[in-house]
Motif scaffolding. Structure first.
Motif, mmCIF file in Angstrom:
data_model
loop_
_atom_site.group_PDB
_atom_site.id
_atom_site.type_symbol
_atom_site.label_atom_id
_atom_site.label_comp_id
_atom_site.label_asym_id
_atom_site.label_seq_id
_atom_site.Cartn_x
_atom_site.Cartn_y
_atom_site.Cartn_z
ATOM 1 N N TYR A 35 0.827 -1.201 0.000
ATOM 2 C CA TYR A 35 0.000 0.000 0.000
ATOM 3 C C TYR A 35 0.866 1.258 0.000
ATOM 4 O O TYR A 35 0.509 2.266 -0.606
ATOM 5 C CB TYR A 35 -0.942 0.020 1.203
ATOM 6 N N SER A 36 2.015 1.196 0.660
ATOM 7 C CA SER A 36 2.919 2.345 0.681
ATOM 8 C C SER A 36 3.569 2.560 -0.679
ATOM 9 O O SER A 36 3.734 3.688 -1.130
ATOM 10 C CB SER A 36 4.010 2.152 1.733
ATOM 11 N N MET A 37 3.938 1.470 -1.339
ATOM 12 C CA MET A 37 4.570 1.576 -2.653
ATOM 13 C C MET A 37 3.596 2.009 -3.725
ATOM 14 O O MET A 37 3.999 2.639 -4.697
ATOM 15 C CB MET A 37 5.178 0.228 -3.054
ATOM 16 N N ALA A 38 2.322 1.660 -3.578
ATOM 17 C CA ALA A 38 1.343 1.845 -4.649
ATOM 18 C C ALA A 38 1.237 3.295 -5.151
ATOM 19 O O ALA A 38 1.293 3.476 -6.347
ATOM 20 C CB ALA A 38 -0.016 1.291 -4.237
ATOM 21 N N PRO A 39 1.091 4.328 -4.482
ATOM 22 C CA PRO A 39 0.589 4.498 -3.123
ATOM 23 C C PRO A 39 -0.936 4.397 -3.071
ATOM 24 O O PRO A 39 -1.622 4.836 -3.984
ATOM 25 C CB PRO A 39 1.032 5.898 -2.757
ATOM 26 N N ALA A 40 -1.405 3.798 -1.972
ATOM 27 C CA ALA A 40 -2.840 3.684 -1.697
ATOM 28 C C ALA A 40 -3.061 4.219 -0.279
ATOM 29 O O ALA A 40 -3.174 3.449 0.671
ATOM 30 C CB ALA A 40 -3.293 2.240 -1.818
ATOM 31 N N PRO A 41 -3.094 5.553 -0.132
ATOM 32 C CA PRO A 41 -3.118 6.154 1.210
ATOM 33 C C PRO A 41 -4.322 5.764 2.057
ATOM 34 O O PRO A 41 -4.186 5.580 3.268
ATOM 35 C CB PRO A 41 -3.083 7.655 0.954
ATOM 36 N N ASP A 42 -5.486 5.600 1.452
ATOM 37 C CA ASP A 42 -6.667 5.238 2.240
ATOM 38 C C ASP A 42 -6.512 3.844 2.849
ATOM 39 O O ASP A 42 -6.785 3.636 4.024
ATOM 40 C CB ASP A 42 -7.937 5.287 1.381
ATOM 41 N N LYS A 43 -6.065 2.903 2.043
ATOM 42 C CA LYS A 43 -5.878 1.535 2.546
ATOM 43 C C LYS A 43 -4.737 1.485 3.556
ATOM 44 O O LYS A 43 -4.816 0.778 4.555
ATOM 45 C CB LYS A 43 -5.627 0.576 1.394
ATOM 46 N N LYS A 44 -3.680 2.239 3.288
ATOM 47 C CA LYS A 44 -2.551 2.286 4.210
ATOM 48 C C LYS A 44 -2.980 2.856 5.554
ATOM 49 O O LYS A 44 -2.688 2.286 6.608
ATOM 50 C CB LYS A 44 -1.416 3.122 3.614
ATOM 51 N N ASP A 45 -3.710 3.957 5.531
ATOM 52 C CA ASP A 45 -4.170 4.588 6.777
ATOM 53 C C ASP A 45 -5.107 3.672 7.557
ATOM 54 O O ASP A 45 -5.022 3.585 8.782
ATOM 55 C CB ASP A 45 -4.873 5.914 6.474
ATOM 56 N N GLU A 46 -5.994 2.979 6.858
ATOM 57 C CA GLU A 46 -6.914 2.050 7.523
ATOM 58 C C GLU A 46 -6.142 0.925 8.217
ATOM 59 O O GLU A 46 -6.435 0.564 9.359
ATOM 60 C CB GLU A 46 -7.892 1.459 6.499
ATOM 61 N N LEU A 47 -5.156 0.384 7.525
ATOM 62 C CA LEU A 47 -4.358 -0.694 8.096
ATOM 63 C C LEU A 47 -3.526 -0.194 9.284
ATOM 64 O O LEU A 47 -3.425 -0.882 10.302
ATOM 65 C CB LEU A 47 -3.452 -1.299 7.026
ATOM 66 N N ILE A 48 -2.981 0.993 9.185
ATOM 67 C CA ILE A 48 -2.208 1.564 10.294
ATOM 68 C C ILE A 48 -3.104 1.745 11.521
ATOM 69 O O ILE A 48 -2.683 1.450 12.652
ATOM 70 C CB ILE A 48 -1.548 2.896 9.878
ATOM 71 N N LYS A 49 -4.335 2.185 11.320
ATOM 72 C CA LYS A 49 -5.267 2.328 12.443
ATOM 73 C C LYS A 49 -5.544 0.983 13.105
ATOM 74 O O LYS A 49 -5.567 0.871 14.330
ATOM 75 C CB LYS A 49 -6.583 2.957 11.976
ATOM 76 N N LYS A 50 -5.752 -0.054 12.292
ATOM 77 C CA LYS A 50 -6.021 -1.384 12.852
ATOM 78 C C LYS A 50 -4.820 -1.904 13.628
ATOM 79 O O LYS A 50 -4.964 -2.450 14.723
ATOM 80 C CB LYS A 50 -6.408 -2.366 11.744
ATOM 81 N N ILE A 51 -3.634 -1.722 13.082
ATOM 82 C CA ILE A 51 -2.422 -2.167 13.774
ATOM 83 C C ILE A 51 -2.235 -1.370 15.062
ATOM 84 O O ILE A 51 -1.868 -1.933 16.103
ATOM 85 C CB ILE A 51 -1.190 -2.031 12.850
ATOM 86 N N SER A 52 -2.503 -0.082 15.007
ATOM 87 C CA SER A 52 -2.384 0.761 16.198
ATOM 88 C C SER A 52 -3.336 0.307 17.295
ATOM 89 O O SER A 52 -2.968 0.272 18.478
ATOM 90 C CB SER A 52 -2.672 2.222 15.853
ATOM 91 N N ASN A 53 -4.556 -0.041 16.921
ATOM 92 C CA ASN A 53 -5.524 -0.522 17.909
ATOM 93 C C ASN A 53 -5.063 -1.815 18.575
ATOM 94 O O ASN A 53 -5.259 -2.006 19.771
ATOM 95 C CB ASN A 53 -6.904 -0.721 17.268
ATOM 96 N N VAL A 54 -4.434 -2.686 17.803
ATOM 97 C CA VAL A 54 -3.903 -3.922 18.378
ATOM 98 C C VAL A 54 -2.807 -3.605 19.385
ATOM 99 O O VAL A 54 -2.774 -4.150 20.493
ATOM 100 C CB VAL A 54 -3.371 -4.862 17.264
ATOM 101 N N ILE A 55 -1.923 -2.708 19.026
ATOM 102 C CA ILE A 55 -0.828 -2.330 19.933
ATOM 103 C C ILE A 55 -1.375 -1.689 21.196
ATOM 104 O O ILE A 55 -0.909 -1.983 22.304
ATOM 105 C CB ILE A 55 0.173 -1.405 19.221
ATOM 106 N N ILE A 56 -2.392 -0.845 21.059
ATOM 107 C CA ILE A 56 -3.001 -0.209 22.229
ATOM 108 C C ILE A 56 -3.596 -1.277 23.154
ATOM 109 O O ILE A 56 -3.458 -1.207 24.368
ATOM 110 C CB ILE A 56 -4.071 0.817 21.799
ATOM 111 N N ARG A 57 -4.253 -2.285 22.571
ATOM 112 C CA ARG A 57 -4.806 -3.374 23.397
ATOM 113 C C ARG A 57 -3.708 -4.153 24.103
ATOM 114 O O ARG A 57 -3.885 -4.581 25.235
ATOM 115 C CB ARG A 57 -5.651 -4.318 22.527
ATOM 116 N N TRP A 58 -2.592 -4.366 23.448
ATOM 117 C CA TRP A 58 -1.470 -5.063 24.091
ATOM 118 C C TRP A 58 -0.925 -4.271 25.267
ATOM 119 O O TRP A 58 -0.584 -4.857 26.293
ATOM 120 C CB TRP A 58 -0.323 -5.273 23.096
ATOM 121 N N ILE A 59 -0.849 -2.957 25.105
ATOM 122 C CA ILE A 59 -0.283 -2.117 26.160
ATOM 123 C C ILE A 59 -1.222 -2.063 27.359
ATOM 124 O O ILE A 59 -0.779 -2.115 28.503
ATOM 125 C CB ILE A 59 0.003 -0.700 25.623
#
Length: 117
Positions: free
Chosen positions: A92-116
């Motif tokens: 997604y970063s290479m494409a660039p596909a900013p909407d898909k990249k941002d959505e995935l970053i949010k999901k990954i961030s939520n997982v990290i927040i739950r771990w913390i």
């Protein structure tokens, strides 16, 4: 304080044997400039054929070479579907596909927040 010994010590402790072969992808525009439009179209068609046959890695290499954004996005979608989120994020970063990249970053961030928490 001299930072040079600290940096050298850090570099000595890096064990590259533990790094997977395909962990890093060199991103460059030089390949795109060497291709004429006819060759680029032919390669993209071949990449689409490989993608449809399930040969994702071969298709990915072609799309990176040609800079075919739609192909890179579709490869990212397949990685995402197969729960390979880091590779999806790279595509997604290479494409660039900013909407898909941002959505995935949010999901990954939520997982990290739950771990913390």
């Amino acid at each position: 304080m001299d930072k040079k010994p600290e940096k050298e010590n850090f570099l000595k402790n890096i064990n590259l044997k533990n790094v997977k072969k395909n962990s890093f992808v060199k991103i460059t525009d030089s390949g795109k400039k060497d291709l004429n439009a006819t060759d680029r179209v032919a390669l993209n068609r071949k990449g689409n054929q490989f993608l449809n046959e399930g040969k994702i890695e071969v298709a990915k290499r072609i799309f990176i070479t040609t800079g075919y954004t739609d192909g890179l996005t579709r490869v990212g979608d397949l990685y995402y579907k197969n729960n390979n989120y880091l590779e999806a994020l790279k595509m997604y970063s290479m494409a660039p596909a900013p909407d898909k990249k941002d959505e995935l970053i949010k999901k990954i961030s939520n997982v990290i927040i739950r771990w913390i928490n």
